[in-house]
Enzyme design. Structure first.
Site, PDB file in Angstrom:
ATOM      1  N   GLU A 174       0.834  -1.217   0.000  1.00  0.00           N
ATOM      2  CA  GLU A 174       0.000   0.000   0.000  1.00  0.00           C
ATOM      3  C   GLU A 174       0.856   1.248   0.000  1.00  0.00           C
ATOM      4  O   GLU A 174       2.043   1.223   0.334  1.00  0.00           O
ATOM      5  CB  GLU A 174      -0.931   0.018   1.198  1.00  0.00           C
ATOM      6  CG  GLU A 174      -0.303  -0.419   2.511  1.00  0.00           C
ATOM      7  CD  GLU A 174       0.916   0.342   2.958  1.00  0.00           C
ATOM      8  OE1 GLU A 174       0.857   1.603   2.935  1.00  0.00           O
ATOM      9  OE2 GLU A 174       1.923  -0.292   3.341  1.00  0.00           O
ATOM     10  N   GLU A 318       4.539  -0.312   0.890  1.00  0.00           N
ATOM     11  CA  GLU A 318       4.542  -0.546  -0.569  1.00  0.00           C
ATOM     12  C   GLU A 318       4.426  -2.029  -0.915  1.00  0.00           C
ATOM     13  O   GLU A 318       4.167  -2.381  -2.056  1.00  0.00           O
ATOM     14  CB  GLU A 318       5.819  -0.011  -1.248  1.00  0.00           C
ATOM     15  CG  GLU A 318       6.044   1.466  -1.135  1.00  0.00           C
ATOM     16  CD  GLU A 318       7.332   1.915  -1.857  1.00  0.00           C
ATOM     17  OE1 GLU A 318       7.965   1.107  -2.561  1.00  0.00           O
ATOM     18  OE2 GLU A 318       7.693   3.095  -1.706  1.00  0.00           O
TER      19      GLU A 318
END
Lengths: 350, 350
Positions: A174, A318
């Site tokens: 994310e 991420e």
């Protein structure tokens, strides 16, 4: 509400299978090594076999999906970075320059970025999936982060993203400035962890900023009392984020398709917690990849009874922790499939 | 003694370079991520850059070398497995069926097995290097494990093995029934660790067998008083093993050639300890890959001020921990070489 956008929790089977488990254990224990000598890889090999209902699991076409969204609570000064960094980092990922791109290239993962609710219009790009629910959530200090309809729509979008992907392994990551705040709130609400313990420095707050973040989050919890009886979608709507919701829907869908799910850090962990609250059997499909130094993350993993593969002091998100752990997942499948047994190699047992 | 077999400690340069270090730190800190957010990978990237004297280190032709040897002390019943397993496992490795073969194939390592002193004649094989010093060491409960000349010859053979290998990364592993015993003895002798703490269950001793091993090793220490003044070769001859000696020589040579050295588990750690005692600068080139649950291994790593990359409860040796950690070493080089900077990506800094 559009019927297409309604989210129903998919049926997820437990992977439990005593007979297969015994056969996998036998196969592992007769490899040319002392009993248990491959440690965590043996547990992982067992999990992979049970997920795939096979004594010879094969991992194919691994996918990396990064869900990006903005958060109204960023206005309260709970992050070290300005909100504009979310869209800038999405651009960086689409240009191939972020850490997650480097690791996806290294390990042969196809990478998709999903706009779950970034507070900017994003130009079309072959690796970008436009699934924007809104231009970021509302500021949950004053009102629910999203409506129930939006929460449902985000869960359904996660399901749809997942359904369209090939392969039998998926890693979730994310990007969203301030998203450790909703993750901390969900951890507190779902597990009873104290908000002071759930709240960390995120990407780099100093002491004063950390105290400020804790007080903002404590206030938010008062603003949104716990649902009674417990209502996962209601808590998600009040305290969550679009990327967290979409990742939750995607995890549930991935498990219903018996895929191996690589769970990254604290934010992905909050999605896993929500997914487990909605469908406990999802837990069987989750491989926890990294434990950060943040107290909240450690407590979250303990609540999920998870022993992550790596502990490298990452605090980037991420999906980086998931991809860094991936070669270990491959190694678990490989030793199970390729190592000789004591019998085949003519080696004496203990 | 043959002049060719005499071992001189090679000249090893410290990698310290304040200017390069500052440039590497600047490069790392301007990547599109929060400061320090790649945790242990950042420390590793710095080390790789310093070893290669470059802001853009490149890892080439990684080599895996497994040193195999037998140990006279096996006669005292200090291992869960019979001594014959050493030669059987060497055969398994040459046939491609051991765990280390699986991981070497996965990660593209060329694999060599070195017969440092297996107690059997080994048929020729393209991946086997015949460097046998003797048919196993003597039983160090009664006499020195090897002569000083043999220790020198083993160190020199390790140097020679290393000199013949291509590439700039080398991983070392070992195979030798009972070799946690000499490793524990060297740990005690070189660091002052109590023998009870240095001695573990190896590949699977029960409580009574562990107590027996501890008493055997305590007796061995009395049999071979500490050298005064300290003499690393003397301690190695009294308490060591041929694979430990050869690995020590190979580590020193690898560092003198500025290669990255991947250190596996407890036995390779004992070689690292010896190498450091002979040439402290060797430490700059060592990447510690795995920490096992054994108390002795944890204490050994603490003495070397090492924070290993993995902690997976492995207790297999062979070099498996080193190869499992290898993708992280690659990731450290990759992020340094490939990630965008804040400036190049147009991302706002904190």
């Amino acid at each position: 509400m559009n019927e297409k956008m309604r989210f129903q929790i998919p049926a997820i089977e437990s992977t439990a299978d005593a007979s297969l488990q015994a056969r996998l254990r036998h196969k592992i224990d007769h490899k040319t090594k002392p009993l248990g000598a491959l440690g965590a890889l043996e547990t992982l090999a067992l999990q992979l076999g049970l997920i795939q209902r096979s004594e010879s699991p094969v991992l194919q076409q691994p996918q990396m999906v990064v869900f990006a969204a903005d958060h109204g609570i960023a206005a309260e000064g709970v992050s070290a970075y300005p909100q504009a960094v979310t869209v800038q980092m999405v651009g960086n990922m689409l240009a191939g320059g972020a850490a997650i791109n480097v690791f996806a290239r290294q390990h042969g993962f196809a990478l998709q970025v999903v706009d779950a609710g970034v507070a900017a219009e994003l130009p079309a790009h072959p690796q970008l999936q436009p699934r924007k629910i809104a231009m970021g959530t509302k500021n949950l200090c004053h009102e629910p982060a999203m409506s129930r309809l939006q929460a449902q729509a985000a869960l359904a979008a996660g399901r749809d993203v997942m359904q369209a992907l090939p392969g039998n392994v998926v890693a979730f990551g994310e990007m969203g400035i301030a998203n450790t705040s909703p993750a901390a709130l969900l951890l507190t609400r779902l597990t009873g962890t104290r908000i002071e313990d759930a709240t960390g420095r995120g990407t780099g707050l100093d002491d004063a900023q950390l105290l400020h973040k804790q007080s903002v989050l404590a206030r938010a919890l008062v603003r949104h009392p716990a649902t009674e009886p417990f209502d996962a979608v209601g808590e998600l709507a009040a305290l969550g984020g679009f990327e967290i919701a979409m990742m939750t829907g995607a995890m549930l869908q991935a498990a219903s398709e018996r895929r191996v799910v690589l769970v990254d850090g604290f934010i992905a962990g909050a999605s896993a917690l929500l997914a487990q609250a909605m469908a406990p059997a999802v837990r069987d499909y989750l491989v926890f990849c990294h434990r950060s130094a943040e107290t909240g993350h450690r407590l979250l993993l303990a609540c999920l009874d998870a022993k992550p593969l790596l502990e490298l002091d990452l605090r980037l998100g991420e999906g980086t922790g998931a991809l860094l752990a991936w070669p270990l997942v491959q190694s678990a499948a490989n030793f199970l499939n390729e190592m000789a047994s004591f019998e085949s190699a003519g080696v004496s047992e203990k």
